[in-house]
Write a protein that holds these residues in place. Structure first.
Motif, PDB file in Angstrom:
ATOM      1  N   UNK A   1       2.201  22.461 -22.986  1.00  0.00           N
ATOM      2  CA  UNK A   1       2.432  22.906 -21.599  1.00  0.00           C
ATOM      3  C   UNK A   1       2.344  21.732 -20.633  1.00  0.00           C
ATOM      4  N   UNK A   2       1.344  20.892 -20.822  1.00  0.00           N
ATOM      5  CA  UNK A   2       1.169  19.756 -19.920  1.00  0.00           C
ATOM      6  C   UNK A   2       2.350  18.789 -20.004  1.00  0.00           C
ATOM      7  N   UNK A   3       2.845  18.551 -21.202  1.00  0.00           N
ATOM      8  CA  UNK A   3       3.956  17.619 -21.372  1.00  0.00           C
ATOM      9  C   UNK A   3       5.268  18.187 -20.842  1.00  0.00           C
ATOM     10  N   UNK A   4       5.326  19.516 -20.705  1.00  0.00           N
ATOM     11  CA  UNK A   4       6.548  20.143 -20.204  1.00  0.00           C
ATOM     12  C   UNK A   4       6.603  20.194 -18.677  1.00  0.00           C
ATOM     13  N   UNK A   5       5.539  19.789 -17.995  1.00  0.00           N
ATOM     14  CA  UNK A   5       5.520  19.830 -16.535  1.00  0.00           C
ATOM     15  C   UNK A   5       6.565  18.894 -15.940  1.00  0.00           C
ATOM     16  N   UNK A   6       7.206  19.353 -14.887  1.00  0.00           N
ATOM     17  CA  UNK A   6       8.151  18.496 -14.173  1.00  0.00           C
ATOM     18  C   UNK A   6       7.382  17.525 -13.276  1.00  0.00           C
ATOM     19  N   UNK A   7       8.075  16.537 -12.748  1.00  0.00           N
ATOM     20  CA  UNK A   7       7.420  15.580 -11.850  1.00  0.00           C
ATOM     21  C   UNK A   7       6.880  16.282 -10.611  1.00  0.00           C
ATOM     22  N   UNK A   8       7.629  17.248 -10.101  1.00  0.00           N
ATOM     23  CA  UNK A   8       7.173  17.980  -8.914  1.00  0.00           C
ATOM     24  C   UNK A   8       5.919  18.784  -9.224  1.00  0.00           C
ATOM     25  N   UNK A   9       5.877  19.419 -10.386  1.00  0.00           N
ATOM     26  CA  UNK A   9       4.694  20.188 -10.779  1.00  0.00           C
ATOM     27  C   UNK A   9       3.493  19.273 -10.976  1.00  0.00           C
ATOM     28  N   UNK A  10       3.725  18.122 -11.598  1.00  0.00           N
ATOM     29  CA  UNK A  10       2.645  17.156 -11.787  1.00  0.00           C
ATOM     30  C   UNK A  10       2.095  16.675 -10.454  1.00  0.00           C
ATOM     31  N   UNK A  11       2.997  16.396  -9.533  1.00  0.00           N
ATOM     32  CA  UNK A  11       2.574  15.917  -8.213  1.00  0.00           C
ATOM     33  C   UNK A  11       1.740  16.966  -7.501  1.00  0.00           C
ATOM     34  N   UNK A  12       2.139  18.226  -7.611  1.00  0.00           N
ATOM     35  CA  UNK A  12       1.403  19.311  -6.960  1.00  0.00           C
ATOM     36  C   UNK A  12       0.005  19.457  -7.562  1.00  0.00           C
ATOM     37  N   UNK A  13      -0.081  19.414  -8.889  1.00  0.00           N
ATOM     38  CA  UNK A  13      -1.391  19.496  -9.546  1.00  0.00           C
ATOM     39  C   UNK A  13      -2.239  18.291  -9.161  1.00  0.00           C
ATOM     40  N   UNK A  14      -1.610  17.131  -9.087  1.00  0.00           N
ATOM     41  CA  UNK A  14      -2.338  15.918  -8.737  1.00  0.00           C
ATOM     42  C   UNK A  14      -2.981  15.991  -7.371  1.00  0.00           C
ATOM     43  N   UNK A  15      -2.278  16.542  -6.398  1.00  0.00           N
ATOM     44  CA  UNK A  15      -2.838  16.695  -5.044  1.00  0.00           C
ATOM     45  C   UNK A  15      -4.045  17.617  -5.095  1.00  0.00           C
ATOM     46  N   UNK A  16      -3.905  18.746  -5.805  1.00  0.00           N
ATOM     47  CA  UNK A  16      -5.016  19.697  -5.894  1.00  0.00           C
ATOM     48  C   UNK A  16      -6.208  19.090  -6.625  1.00  0.00           C
ATOM     49  N   UNK A  17      -5.927  18.332  -7.682  1.00  0.00           N
ATOM     50  CA  UNK A  17      -7.002  17.726  -8.466  1.00  0.00           C
ATOM     51  C   UNK A  17      -7.800  16.742  -7.621  1.00  0.00           C
ATOM     52  N   UNK A  18      -7.119  15.940  -6.832  1.00  0.00           N
ATOM     53  CA  UNK A  18      -7.817  14.973  -5.984  1.00  0.00           C
ATOM     54  C   UNK A  18      -8.634  15.688  -4.906  1.00  0.00           C
ATOM     55  N   UNK A  19      -8.093  16.757  -4.356  1.00  0.00           N
ATOM     56  CA  UNK A  19      -8.835  17.545  -3.364  1.00  0.00           C
ATOM     57  C   UNK A  19     -10.072  18.184  -4.001  1.00  0.00           C
ATOM     58  N   UNK A  20      -9.933  18.643  -5.233  1.00  0.00           N
ATOM     59  CA  UNK A  20     -11.050  19.257  -5.950  1.00  0.00           C
ATOM     60  C   UNK A  20     -12.180  18.253  -6.136  1.00  0.00           C
ATOM     61  N   UNK A  21     -11.851  17.038  -6.538  1.00  0.00           N
ATOM     62  CA  UNK A  21     -12.874  16.004  -6.718  1.00  0.00           C
ATOM     63  C   UNK A  21     -13.496  15.628  -5.379  1.00  0.00           C
ATOM     64  N   UNK A  22     -12.666  15.495  -4.359  1.00  0.00           N
ATOM     65  CA  UNK A  22     -13.171  15.129  -3.029  1.00  0.00           C
ATOM     66  C   UNK A  22     -14.159  16.167  -2.507  1.00  0.00           C
TER      67      UNK A  22
END
Length: 407
Positions: free
Chosen positions: A342-363
């Motif tokens: 599932x992770x490898x099938x993510x599009x660049x847009x999906x990855x970018x969206x998860x990345x923003x949320x992940x950084x906010x979660x850590x912050x």
């Protein structure tokens, strides 16, 4: 001036050692004196750079005679240097520190950096000192539950303070693109090839065998068609295990798909280079540093539903719109392979969206400044001081919400 004495066996490498230095830095920033009683080590110089002071003492020894002698040494140190509070980070020196603190009437704090396995009554008695603090800091809710299960009387004294990620280091904007390219080249990963990263020392409890088995299944299903699995970690004292993993990779025909690359010094670049970071621990972790660091770099994660690891992510299903990674049942190879796919099938847009949320979660939950401020606030509870507020005023830009949960 408030004086805090931290006691740690050695300053070589590890979570307790790093936390010692980080709290010395926070105390210095808050205008307090930070003393560290230790036998020293390769990280000792960092204490001075952080504004602290090393006091050489033989506190790494587990010899009963040395532990008894250290009671007197620490008592003298507390009196001579007018120490206001003692903070122990390991069991052997904690016994000496506890009795020295009681002799001098000073508050005593402990931090549970691990679960401390109990294999019998002697080991349970030895471990019990870590729950005897006037405040007991647990590095996750899972760790707090372990402490409570062993000593119910400690419940009201426990404070949960998560480990902190230094966002000045784990920041995508701080990593040069050339550093990412150089790392990929060093690992032999061609441009356009996705990376599944497993960053952990090579030992069986980190579950590399399970990941190799899952990679074989994912590869058979075509999920690794344009991807490789990187096992980043060294094997001090575990050469036979490394050889076993090499044999497993060959046996599964994964020579071009799974790579053992040794220790990685450029972890921010490694996470930035990866499509997903995977943890496959087979025993409960008391926090999950790699999970938090990966998310700080905007990299989604896959972790087992075990120990404190679920606390580090927003799992798919908890928040359909806001997830930052996937849980899988521990040791479930098929489920792990499915999540990798599932992770490898993510599009660049999906990855970018998860990345923003992940950084906010850590912050919001896992920053270094939050850990530092929350620890100083524990000292304030016992001393009636304002170290936490002074630290926050000295570094307001670094602080976010959350990071501590009183129990």
């Amino acid at each position: 001036m408030v004086t805090i004495l931290q006691v740690v066996p050695r300053l070589d490498a590890g979570g307790s050692e790093l936390a010692t230095i980080e709290i010395a830095q926070a105390l210095s920033r808050a205008g307090a004196r930070a003393l560290v009683a230790t036998e020293g080590g390769r990280m000792a110089e960092a204490v001075g750079k952080a504004g602290g002071e090393i006091v050489p003492l033989p506190v790494a020894s587990k010899s009963p005679f040395t532990i008894l002698a250290n009671i007197g040494r620490l008592t003298k140190l507390i009196r001579d240097r007018k120490v206001d509070l003692v903070h122990a980070r390991s069991r052997a020196p904690a016994w000496s520190a506890l009795l020295a603190a009681r002799r001098t009437g000073k508050p005593f704090v402990t931090t549970y950096h691990g679960a401390y396995g109990e294999t019998g009554p002697f080991k349970a008695a030895y471990n019990s000192v870590m729950a005897k603090g006037d405040r007991v800091i647990a590095n996750s809710r899972y760790t707090a539950s372990v402490i409570e299960a062993r000593d119910a009387s400690a419940r009201d004294r426990i404070r949960v303070i998560y480990r902190g990620v230094d966002r000045s280091v784990f920041d995508p904007a701080a990593v040069d693109a050339q550093a990412v390219d150089a790392l990929r080249a060093a690992w032999g990963v061609p441009p356009g090839t996705k990376i599944v990263l497993h960053a952990a020392r090579l030992t069986s409890i980190k579950g590399q065998r399970d990941l190799i088995a899952a990679a074989a299944l994912a590869n058979a299903e075509g999920a690794l068609r344009d991807a490789v699995v990187i096992l980043a970690g060294d094997a001090p004292g575990h050469d036979a295990y490394r050889e076993e993993l090499t044999g497993l990779i060959a046996r599964h025909g994964l020579g071009d798909k799974v790579r053992l690359v040794g220790h990685c010094r450029e972890m921010p670049a490694a996470y930035l280079a990866s499509q997903v970071a995977v943890t496959t621990s087979t025993v409960p972790e008391t926090f999950g540093r790699t999970s938090a660091e990966a998310q700080a770099m905007g990299c989604p994660v896959i972790v087992p539903d075990l120990g404190a690891l679920p606390e580090t992510i927003v799992a798919l299903g908890q928040s359909q719109a806001g997830f930052t990674g996937w849980l899988f049942p521990p040791r479930d190879i098929a489920s792990l392979a499915s999540r990798i796919g599932r992770a490898l099938a993510l599009t660049r847009a999906e990855l970018a969206s998860i990345g923003v949320r992940a950084r906010e979660h850590v912050a919001a939950n896992f920053t270094l400044a939050q850990m530092q401020g929350a620890t100083l606030a524990v000292y304030d509870e016992l001393l009636g001081t304002d170290l936490g507020e002074r630290f926050e005023r000295a570094s307001p830009a670094d602080l976010g919400a959350g990071g501590t949960n009183d129990r």
